[in-house]
Enzyme design. Structure first.
Site, mmCIF file in Angstrom:
data_model
loop_
_atom_site.group_PDB
_atom_site.id
_atom_site.type_symbol
_atom_site.label_atom_id
_atom_site.label_comp_id
_atom_site.label_asym_id
_atom_site.label_seq_id
_atom_site.Cartn_x
_atom_site.Cartn_y
_atom_site.Cartn_z
ATOM 1 N N ALA A 63 39.613 43.131 47.298
ATOM 2 C CA ALA A 63 40.670 42.114 47.420
ATOM 3 C C ALA A 63 42.022 42.793 47.654
ATOM 4 O O ALA A 63 42.254 43.899 47.175
ATOM 5 C CB ALA A 63 40.724 41.287 46.141
ATOM 6 N N GLY A 104 35.124 43.857 46.409
ATOM 7 C CA GLY A 104 34.801 42.970 47.528
ATOM 8 C C GLY A 104 34.398 43.749 48.780
ATOM 9 O O GLY A 104 33.616 43.260 49.601
ATOM 10 N N GLU A 107 30.852 44.326 48.392
ATOM 11 C CA GLU A 107 30.137 43.050 48.528
ATOM 12 C C GLU A 107 30.008 42.661 50.007
ATOM 13 O O GLU A 107 28.977 42.164 50.441
ATOM 14 C CB GLU A 107 30.851 41.961 47.718
ATOM 15 N N GLU A 127 35.116 45.871 39.302
ATOM 16 C CA GLU A 127 35.786 44.663 38.789
ATOM 17 C C GLU A 127 35.930 44.656 37.277
ATOM 18 O O GLU A 127 36.891 44.114 36.734
ATOM 19 C CB GLU A 127 35.023 43.406 39.231
#
Ligand code: NAD
Length: 697
Positions: A63, A104, A107, A127
């Site tokens: 992010a 992210g 991911e 995270e």
């Protein structure tokens, strides 16, 4: 297509290139480009495979933190939506990972069907370090790729794995040598030639053998213990369990639900506060970011004692050559031997290579003459804590140092202005307050004197970063930010003993609440002689200085803590585990009866409130006096230097989360209790509480 993502086709392979420096954060400028690229490639009959690639330095760091807490964060498409489209894409999709794929970013790579990486790449889902869990399918996809146990290990620690480990785990399919794009294109063509289609992770089953219920019960126990029952690691365990036991979409829903609840929870808010607080420390209102700094190519350290040795190690670890200067050969030899032994111990533990140790040692020169500091760009003084000794050294340094050199003192309690005033260049004088052990502790208080030049401050802050410290600006006052506050914390810890607590009760309550160790064990570690010496000075300097003398009774017996094997506890040296000591109980109880102190049962809650609110109240004075630039700087001092639990965000953040009126009410209650005269609520606390405001506004 947005500039942050470009699209091209290379001989039947579509390449989506992420270009959102510095880390390819998946912000609102980048996400639409990725989505468009995948759709375009899906619709183009000429395209047989897709490649998502970043730079050689960064695939994606996850992010975009610049958009945290802004509406941009929620602009479409979300990462979920992108990954859903990846899943639906009928053509094989490859992530080409250079540098790192984190959060992210990983991911997104797990949304691809294949992954290739450069040898030095790092892959991870960190995270948990922000009190969260991977919320874009990571908890469901990673266990399907690498197995439940390995995925748990990666996600509950947040630590990344190397490309090599990722290859062994099956997380990457190939390590590319040389140019990443060329290697990834060749991998893509191999897929096309062998007619290998998409390989969706969502269709795989989680690799796991054994008794799942027992495995997860054990994990909960271990993870809960390691994290002192913080929620995020335990929620990750629950998500991985769901990945094993439930269909993919149900697992994803569970992940979503648990992610949202963590996002709203106090721990994650505190950890995110800490993340931003650390980035704030370098911002000094009247010293712009572009202030020209002085080059620091070499340093000198005066004094090869506990601090001088650690400071020298911090500097050479960052490649800065140091001349270390002592008065006497014996002290110098001892100091150098300690440095060598410290490095050797790290080598023995396998955490440093011998050649790196040799290289660092080769950067250290030693001398018995202050003159040998003369060419250094910065000199850091770390001699005995005496004003006359320090002033004498600064007069001599003023005479020998080249013009423009920075003259720094590591004093912990003395007036930096009074040290600066003995030189003809007070603008070049600054405080660099390191914490012990200086080569390990991350905190560095940078003490700005009344006349310290702006470029000297900017340079010292930059040096702090270069040697990997959290540098926080403090104004001049006795104890600066951290130790001025800790004096009030220590004061309460002793009053609690007076009133009936045992050292282990006080320490256990503080530890349970989250402190790395309790105040009395901390005293034993730092050396009880140090606090005793300071108190003796205070008794003379400040006629109204109130402190329990029970600590003096311990120190008078030569019980200086870990270094003497006895303090508030006993130590079976070399083991540093504190053992409760009946002797100490006797000393405390004698002190109580000598002073007619009535004892009572004190709850853990009261212990914690008295310790932590003492910190908070003093911090409010410090903030009001302008000694700290902002509340979050005080938080960073405590997080980086005093073992304050990160998931409570620092003393100021914690006060805000409890609510200032509540903190004030407790302080007012303590004013009525034992030694209540030491509790004077800070005017700033009263004002903010009344106005319904927070310290960290
Ligand atoms: P220390 O006694 O271990 O070391 C001081 C060294 O300075 C000794 O080796 C001594 O021989 C040397 N020295 C004294 N006068 C000298 C001179 N004129 N020229 C060259 N060398 C000289 O003390 P320390 O614990 O390293 O503390 C040093 C400074 O750091 C003090 O100002 C102290 O307040 C501060 N400090 C200490 C700690 C800590 O936890 N020990 C933490 C932060 C700051």
């Amino acid at each position: 297509m947005s500039e942050a993502a470009s699209y091209s086709v290379h001989d039947g392979v579509a390449v989506i290139t992420l270009n959102n420096p510095p880390v390819n954060g998946l912000g609102s400028v980048l996400r639409p480009g990725i989505m468009d690229g995948i759709r375009k490639a899906g619709a183009d009959p000429q395209v047989k495979a897709l490649l998502i690639i970043g730079s050689a330095k960064a695939f994606s760091g996850g992010a975009d933190i610049r958009e945290f807490n802004t509406p941009k964060m929620n602009l479409p498409p979300s990462l979920h939506e992108i990954i859903d489209v990846q899943d639906a894409c009928p053509k094989p999709m490859i992530a080409a990972i250079g540098g790192f794929a984190l959060g992210g970013g990983l991911e997104l790579a797990l949304g691809c069907h294949y992954r290739v990486a450069l040898p030095k790449s790092q892959l991870g889902l960190p995270e948990v370090k922000l009190g969260l869990l991977p919320g874009a399918g990571g908890t469901q996809r990673l266990p399907r790729m690498v197995g439940a146990a390995q995925a748990l290990q990666m996600m509950t620690t947040g630590n990344p794995v190397s490309a090599e480990t990722a290859l062994t785990l099956g997380l990457v399919d190939e390590i590319v040598q040389g140019d990443l794009l060329a290697g990834a294109l060749s991998f893509a063509r191999k897929l096309v030639t062998s007619a290998k289609g998409p390989r969706r992770i969502r269709d795989m089953t989680v690799k796991f053998e054994g008794d799942a219920a027992a495995f997860f019960a054990q994990q909960r126990l271990e993870v809960g213990k390691a994290s002192r029952s913080q929620p995020a690691p335990l929620e990750i365990v629950a998500c991985v369990e769901a990945a094993l036991n439930k269909p993919f979409d149900e697992g994803r829903q569970e992940e979503r639900r648990r992610f949202q609840s963590l996002l709203a929870g106090g721990e994650s808010k505190a950890l995110r506060h800490m993340f931003f607080a650390e980035r704030q420390t370098s911002k000094i209102p009247d010293v712009p970011d572009d202030t020209a700094t002085r080059p620091i190519r070499s340093a000198a350290v005066i004094g090869a004692g506990t601090m001088g040795g650690g400071i020298t190690m911090s500097l050479v670890n960052a490649g800065i050559p140091v001349t270390i200067i002592e008065m006497q050969q014996e002290a110098l030899a001892r100091g150098l031997a300690t440095i060598r032994n410290n490095y050797a111990a790290t080598v023995a533990k396998g955490r440093l290579r011998q050649e790196d140790m040799d290289q660092r040692i080769s950067l250290i020169k030693s001398s018995l003459h202050l003159d040998d500091a003369k060419d250094a760009d910065i000199v850091i003084e770390a001699v005995f804590e005496r004003m006359d000794v320090k002033q004498d050294i600064f007069r001599k340094l003023d005479a020998v140092m080249k013009p423009g050199a920075i003259l720094a003192t590591n004093t912990s309690t003395l007036d930096v202005n009074a040290i600066a005033e003995v030189t003809k260049r007070p603008q070049d004088v600054i405080g660099t307050h390191f914490f012990s052990p200086a080569n390990v502790m991350r905190l560095l208080e940078v003490v700005r004197g009344a006349k310290t030049a702006k470029d000297v401050l900017a340079t010292t802050m930059k040096l702090g970063k270069a040697i990997k410290k959290v540098a926080v600006v403090s104004g001049v006052c006795d104890g600066f930010i951290g130790n001025r506050m800790v004096e009030k914390y220590g004061q309460q810890s002793l009053f609690l003993l007076d009133e009936g607590c045992s050292p282990q009760q006080v320490d256990a309550a503080a530890y349970q609440w989250g402190m790395a160790m309790g105040p009395l064990a901390m005293g034993d570690m730092a050396g009880l002689d140090i606090g005793w010496a300071i108190r003796k000075r205070r008794y003379l300097e400040r006629p109204n200085f109130v402190y329990s003398k029970v600590g003096d009774r311990i120190a008078e017996l030569g019980r200086f803590g870990q270094k003497t094997g006895q303090g508030w506890y006993r130590y079976a040296l070399p083991n540093r585990t504190p053992i409760p000591d009946p002797e100490v109980e006797k000393i405390i109880s004698q002190y109580r009866s000598d002073n007619n102190i009535k004892t009572r049962q004190i709850s853990d809650q009261e212990i914690v409130e008295r310790l932590i609110y003492a910190l908070i109240n003093e911090a409010a004075y410090i903030l009001e006096e302008g000694i700290a630039l902002r509340a979050s700087d005080i938080d960073m001092v405590y997080l980086a230097g005093y073992g304050f639990p990160p998931y409570r965000g620092g003393p100021m953040f914690y006060a805000d989360s409890v609510g200032l009126p509540k903190v004030l009410a407790s302080i007012e209650k303590f004013q009525q209790g034992y030694m209540g005269e030491v509790w004077k609520p800070a005017p700033l606390l009263i004002k903010l509480a009344k106005e319904g405001r927070r310290f960290n506004d």
